[in-house]
Write a protein that holds these residues in place. Sequence first.
Motif, PDB file in Angstrom:
ATOM      1  N   PHE A 107       1.001   3.889  -3.160  1.00 41.76           N
ATOM      2  CA  PHE A 107       0.476   5.240  -2.901  1.00 41.76           C
ATOM      3  C   PHE A 107       1.557   6.289  -3.111  1.00 41.76           C
ATOM      4  CE2 PHE A 107      -3.037   3.387  -0.187  1.00 41.76           C
ATOM      5  CZ  PHE A 107      -4.014   3.758  -1.076  1.00 41.76           C
ATOM      6  N   SER A 118      -3.139  -1.127   5.085  1.00 39.96           N
ATOM      7  CA  SER A 118      -3.460  -0.195   3.997  1.00 39.96           C
ATOM      8  C   SER A 118      -3.614   1.220   4.527  1.00 39.96           C
ATOM      9  CB  SER A 118      -4.764  -0.602   3.309  1.00 39.96           C
ATOM     10  OG  SER A 118      -4.718  -1.939   2.942  1.00 39.96           O
ATOM     11  N   SER A 160       2.432   7.499   3.376  1.00 41.96           N
ATOM     12  CA  SER A 160       2.869   7.977   2.071  1.00 41.96           C
ATOM     13  C   SER A 160       2.328   9.364   1.764  1.00 41.96           C
ATOM     14  CB  SER A 160       2.462   6.996   0.980  1.00 41.96           C
ATOM     15  OG  SER A 160       1.073   6.813   1.010  1.00 41.96           O
ATOM     16  N   SER A 161       1.208   9.747   2.392  1.00 40.08           N
ATOM     17  CA  SER A 161       0.681  11.076   2.080  1.00 40.08           C
ATOM     18  C   SER A 161       1.359  12.153   2.909  1.00 40.08           C
ATOM     19  CB  SER A 161      -0.832  11.115   2.306  1.00 40.08           C
ATOM     20  OG  SER A 161      -1.111  10.842   3.647  1.00 40.08           O
ATOM     21  N   ALA A 187       0.838  -1.203   0.000  1.00 44.38           N
ATOM     22  CA  ALA A 187       0.000   0.000   0.000  1.00 44.38           C
ATOM     23  C   ALA A 187       0.870   1.250   0.000  1.00 44.38           C
ATOM     24  CB  ALA A 187      -0.927  -0.012   1.210  1.00 44.38           C
ATOM     25  N   GLY A 188       1.830   1.301   0.937  1.00 47.24           N
ATOM     26  CA  GLY A 188       2.705   2.461   1.013  1.00 47.24           C
ATOM     27  C   GLY A 188       3.440   2.682  -0.288  1.00 47.24           C
ATOM     28  N   ARG A 224       1.848   9.310  -5.831  1.00 44.65           N
ATOM     29  CA  ARG A 224       1.994  10.710  -5.440  1.00 44.65           C
ATOM     30  C   ARG A 224       3.151  11.377  -6.183  1.00 44.65           C
ATOM     31  NH1 ARG A 224       3.556  12.593   0.277  1.00 44.65           N
ATOM     32  NH2 ARG A 224       3.850  14.696  -0.481  1.00 44.65           N
ATOM     33  N   ARG A 259      -1.151   4.274   3.610  1.00 44.73           N
ATOM     34  CA  ARG A 259      -1.721   5.448   2.951  1.00 44.73           C
ATOM     35  C   ARG A 259      -1.323   6.734   3.681  1.00 44.73           C
ATOM     36  NH1 ARG A 259      -5.971   7.243  -0.910  1.00 44.73           N
ATOM     37  NH2 ARG A 259      -4.938   9.247  -1.077  1.00 44.73           N
TER      38      ARG A 259
END
Lengths: 103, 462
Positions: free
Chosen positions: A85, B72, B79-80, A81-82, A89, B76
Amino acid sequence: MELINENLDTIYFVILCLFLGIEVISNVPAILHTPLMSGANAISGVILVGAVIIMIKVDPTDYLSLTLGGLAVLLGTLNIAGGFFVTGRMLSMFSPKKPKTDK
Amino acid sequence: MTGIVEAGYLVATLSFVGGLKYLSSPIKAKKGNLLAAMGMTLAVGLTIYAAISQNLPAVNLMVILGAILIGSIIGRVMSSRVEMTGMPQLVSLFNAMGGGCAMLLGIIEGQQVGVSTLALNVQLLLAGGLVIGAASLTGSMVAYYKLSGKLKDNRSRILIYLARTSLVLILGLLISFAFNLFPISFITVIYILAFLSLLYGVLFVWPIGGADMPVVISLLNSLTGVATALAGLVYSNKIMIAGGIFVGAAGLLLTLLMCKAMNRSLLKVLAGTFAKGKEGGEVKEIHIKETTSSETAMQLAFAQKVAVVPGYGMAVAQAQHACANLQKQLESRGTELHYIIHPVAGRMPGHMNVLLAEANIGYDLLKEMDEVNDEMDQYDLVLIVGANDVVNPAAENDENSPVYGMPIIRAHKGKQVVVIKRGMSTGYAGVENNLFGEENCQLLFGDAKSVLQDVIGQLKLV
């Protein structure tokens, strides 16, 4: 010899994957090396599949193995997931033309 | 039943190939990422489906789904939040997760099965996956701490010897187990191997210097791929084998590319050594010429073509947005501006490109070193922001220099050169930069961001 004959299919598969991998990746331009690396990193999280398979055999009352298995699934998912994502980005910042508006 | 799963795996494998292929073009790259992510989702979903049909206990299913959900969400969020300068750390961290997963698989499998039930070659594959996964886990963690500045390099000889010792022990144990030299059970071997490999990961990355980090990260990435492929061989699971090998190949290619860009052999990087310059090389006195931001602004105003050579110093000073502003200023005056990027600029392969992309600089302005190196004299002004060793002409013309042979950007061939620098300190290699003594080179001291803003301000007045 026996070992090779028994696993001939796998050996073919491994060698072909190796060449395919090198062939596909060798054309990536330097500007995309970082996204390539984090994208590849996410793909290596496919080990999550192994973590799920191993859970089939784990006895639900064997709490140690269950915890370790859960942890393995968690780590694999984080990797996937990391990785995807963050790659997404990064790639969204690569614009084909100079943007006209200020950020 | 299994037919569907196998077919799905095939589709997922193809999506990985397609995804990686698309990553070679900036326009398609986003689609490629999405494609690979969808393939991955398909593969994991099908595996869970297959597991349920093979009587996966309900509790285990809950654990799996729960872990996937939590993973997940955390992935998420992580990474954001990350800054683009922190990208190398994050990639290392995610890589550590993959390595940890591979290690845990080895341990669980070792606990689950009796020694006799697995063929020896499968046991060895399992042990190999465990060793590589564990070393990649701690190695990536150390890389993470070093990159985020929480851990300094430690170049003591003891660490290097200890690392070699543990590597020998790991290999020795594997070999003696393979030939059944000691009567020890598989699970004992697994635990000893796990411990030694975790230790090895730490000892092996700790002494490696900061500038070699692009090599180390690529290598660790590659190792996790190999661990995945080995685990895939244990379960004869084709998608794990294929995915693992693709990643292993990608990591290895990047590793070798980075080594080449630094003119270092992989072995030397791994040994944690840096070539010392040959003794007896005469120390040249370097006369530098200092300049001011208003003078630089004047030079910029009269230049037709300008090149910026960014280095990690620019990222540290967070000057990429100032660079973008400078570019806008120059473009409004009809001046052309290119960015020339050395392959190892930044802390991981291609890092500098991401940093500039974050500042909204179009990638068509980013030039690779080899693209422009033969025509550097077309630039009226070369502005070097936070780069040092990669523009040192000694790499081409001084055989006694430690950096001799390293591919460099021939900034000194530009008509005029201005170097923005904090002070006279040497670069990572600890080598004097002969560029500063060149006839056409001037130095502009100060923090890259404030200096650039100053220059932009002056440029508006001209």
